[in-house]
Design a protein around this motif. Structure first.
Motif, mmCIF file in Angstrom:
data_model
loop_
_atom_site.group_PDB
_atom_site.id
_atom_site.type_symbol
_atom_site.label_atom_id
_atom_site.label_comp_id
_atom_site.label_asym_id
_atom_site.label_seq_id
_atom_site.Cartn_x
_atom_site.Cartn_y
_atom_site.Cartn_z
ATOM 1 N N ILE A 1 0.867 -1.185 0.000
ATOM 2 C CA ILE A 1 0.000 0.000 0.000
ATOM 3 C C ILE A 1 0.898 1.227 0.000
ATOM 4 N N ALA A 2 0.754 2.044 -1.010
ATOM 5 C CA ALA A 2 1.583 3.245 -1.124
ATOM 6 C C ALA A 2 0.978 4.399 -0.333
ATOM 7 N N VAL A 3 1.843 5.144 0.352
ATOM 8 C CA VAL A 3 1.449 6.441 0.902
ATOM 9 C C VAL A 3 1.786 7.442 -0.198
ATOM 10 N N ILE A 4 0.757 7.937 -0.875
ATOM 11 C CA ILE A 4 0.949 8.775 -2.059
ATOM 12 C C ILE A 4 0.808 10.258 -1.706
ATOM 13 N N PHE A 5 1.544 11.094 -2.428
ATOM 14 C CA PHE A 5 1.422 12.530 -2.155
ATOM 15 C C PHE A 5 1.656 13.338 -3.425
ATOM 16 N N GLY B 1 10.041 13.792 -8.997
ATOM 17 C CA GLY B 1 10.339 12.369 -8.871
ATOM 18 C C GLY B 1 11.024 11.988 -7.569
ATOM 19 N N LYS B 2 10.836 12.797 -6.533
ATOM 20 C CA LYS B 2 11.514 12.544 -5.268
ATOM 21 C C LYS B 2 10.587 11.888 -4.240
ATOM 22 N N HIS B 3 11.162 11.018 -3.434
ATOM 23 C CA HIS B 3 10.443 10.405 -2.321
ATOM 24 C C HIS B 3 10.554 11.305 -1.098
ATOM 25 N N ILE B 4 9.670 11.067 -0.118
ATOM 26 C CA ILE B 4 9.799 11.692 1.195
ATOM 27 C C ILE B 4 9.938 10.573 2.218
ATOM 28 N N GLY C 1 3.977 10.963 -6.117
ATOM 29 C CA GLY C 1 5.071 10.717 -5.188
ATOM 30 C C GLY C 1 4.689 9.645 -4.184
ATOM 31 N N THR C 2 5.677 8.925 -3.652
ATOM 32 C CA THR C 2 5.423 7.910 -2.634
ATOM 33 C C THR C 2 6.379 8.107 -1.459
ATOM 34 N N VAL C 3 5.906 7.719 -0.288
ATOM 35 C CA VAL C 3 6.697 7.848 0.935
ATOM 36 C C VAL C 3 7.589 6.628 1.103
ATOM 37 N N ALA C 4 8.867 6.851 1.403
ATOM 38 C CA ALA C 4 9.783 5.781 1.783
ATOM 39 C C ALA C 4 9.645 5.594 3.293
ATOM 40 N N SER D 1 16.815 2.237 8.316
ATOM 41 C CA SER D 1 16.805 2.709 6.935
ATOM 42 C C SER D 1 15.391 3.088 6.495
ATOM 43 N N TYR D 2 15.313 3.814 5.389
ATOM 44 C CA TYR D 2 14.030 4.169 4.781
ATOM 45 C C TYR D 2 13.900 3.384 3.485
ATOM 46 N N ASN D 3 12.875 2.574 3.392
ATOM 47 C CA ASN D 3 12.724 1.681 2.254
ATOM 48 C C ASN D 3 11.626 2.158 1.317
ATOM 49 N N GLU D 4 11.970 2.237 0.043
ATOM 50 C CA GLU D 4 11.002 2.655 -0.958
ATOM 51 C C GLU D 4 10.083 1.492 -1.320
ATOM 52 N N ILE D 5 8.936 1.840 -1.827
ATOM 53 C CA ILE D 5 7.923 0.849 -2.145
ATOM 54 C C ILE D 5 8.244 0.107 -3.440
ATOM 55 N N SER D 6 7.992 -1.186 -3.446
ATOM 56 C CA SER D 6 8.078 -2.014 -4.647
ATOM 57 C C SER D 6 7.373 -3.323 -4.340
ATOM 58 N N ALA D 7 7.006 -4.055 -5.388
ATOM 59 C CA ALA D 7 6.374 -5.355 -5.184
ATOM 60 C C ALA D 7 7.312 -6.291 -4.434
ATOM 61 N N GLU D 8 8.581 -6.274 -4.802
ATOM 62 C CA GLU D 8 9.557 -7.154 -4.164
ATOM 63 C C GLU D 8 9.719 -6.808 -2.685
#
Length: 376
Positions: free
Chosen positions: A134-138, A147-150, A259-262, A268-275
């Motif tokens: 589930i993405a936290v979208i902004f 194209g930056k994450h927060i 945008g999506t929240v890491a 660490s801060y992890n970015e969203i992906s299926a994997e």
């Protein structure tokens, strides 16, 4: 669009033909340990008739791919799916109006009990059909459009969605994003207005990881008056796209270029992906407290510290009966689940919706549940 659908249908058809060939030789792609086949689609005549499903809007892209693949091998099967939301879909199923329900949450005890009046025998059960983060979208000018994450930890996300953090340059956010210049823009929260399994999965992360900042009871309904509501996954995504400063949550398959929240995991801060979402399920266990036979329910380990894991995920389920009053419905449900959970079906969902395939550790138990569906 038509060309893409045709290509996907041909690819899925090829996969099902391959599945049928393997099953005819005594194997079963739904299990690497059980040679007895549950594949009613490959052992009987092609499925025919009209079949309805309803439920999770997060499943829509995957279901469209599954329908194309299934109908490729069963051209006389006419299948329709209404992405009405998990709660609405389950309630529709419990009236007997649909053959199956798609849901981003497992059945509640009272729903299992209600299913006795719909199923010809026994009670309904849930089988996982895919894993999706589930993405936290902004939408924030100068950040998401670049194209930056927060970066955010659980406590910060919880406080934003509870209206306790109201500006994008609040120190709680800025301190975790020293490489970003954050504007003094008001935060507008967007949440689901309908009963939603995605909502329950999303806030369950707060309940586990930020309990002091999120004190509401767990529910499919949004619990506070913060921000504005939108119907369905597509409604939340559309609303977030419309205005600067918005934040919401949605199934990863429908995020697009927002945008999506890491999310913070360990140090660490992890970015969203299926994997990354799949790594959480690999680090989770089945919930052995659920009532009812044949159920496979995952208890998500939100506290995971697995390397690269993204902790806000949903496991989406298909809900069916072990016996139907209409034999055609039973034949369909068994064949449908066999295809959806097969390697070919999982690949179709991954290609269409960016979902993670089911862990191989679940395959034999999924096969056992599907075999429980009586077709005679």
């Amino acid at each position: 669009m038509q060309k893409n659908i045709l290509i996907r249908s041909i690819a899925a058809l090829s996969g099902i033909v391959m599945l049928a060939s393997v099953t005819a030789c005594g194997d079963n792609t739904a299990s690497t340990t059980d040679s007895s086949s549950t594949d009613s689609a490959s052992k009987t005549a092609p499925i025919s008739g009209n079949f309805q499903g309803a439920g999770a809007s997060s499943q829509q892209s995957a279901v469209e791919a599954w329908i194309a693949g299934f109908q490729g091998a069963n051209p006389d099967a006419k299948i329709a799916y209404n992405p009405s939301g998990s709660g609405a879909g389950v309630q529709t199923f419990l009236t007997g109006a649909t053959a199956w329900a798609g849901s981003d949450k497992a059945l509640a005890d009272d729903e299992v009990e209600q299913s006795k009046s719909v199923c010809a025998d026994g009670t309904a059960f849930d089988v996982p059909v895919y894993v999706s983060p589930i993405a936290v979208i902004f939408n924030l000018k100068g950040v998401s459009d670049a194209g930056k994450h927060i970066n955010m930890d659980a406590d910060t996300i919880a406080k934003i969605f509870d209206g306790k953090i109201t500006k994008w340059n609040d120190p709680a956010i800025a301190d975790q994003n020293k490489d970003l210049t954050l504007p003094d823009t008001a935060i507008t929260v967007v949440h689901r207005s309908d009963k939603s399994g995605t909502t329950q999965n999303f806030v369950s992360y707060f309940k586990d990881q930020a309990p002091d900042s999120w004190t509401y009871d767990l529910s499919e309904n949004w619990p506070n008056e913060v921000g504005q509501g939108a119907k369905g996954t597509s409604g939340v995504v559309s609303t977030v796209k419309q205005a600067d400063g918005t934040i919401g949550y949605a199934d990863f398959s429908q995020v697009g270029d927002l945008g999506t929240v890491a999310v913070k995991v360990g140090d660490s801060y992890n970015e969203i992906s299926a994997e990354a979402g799949s790594k959480v399920i690999e680090d989770s266990k089945q919930d052995d407290t659920v009532k009812g036979d044949n159920r496979i329910v995952i208890k998500i380990n939100h506290a995971t510290e697995a390397k690269g894991a993204y902790p806000i995920v949903l496991v989406s389920y298909d809900i069916v009966c072990p016996a139907y009053k209409d034999t055609k419905q039973a034949e369909f449900a068994k064949a449908w689940l066999t295809y959806v959970t097969s390697d070919e079906g999982q690949k179709a969902a991954q290609d269409a919706a960016g979902t993670a395939p089911l862990p191989s550790s679940l395959k034999s138990e999924i096969t056992k549940s599907i075999k429980a569906i009586k077709t005679k």
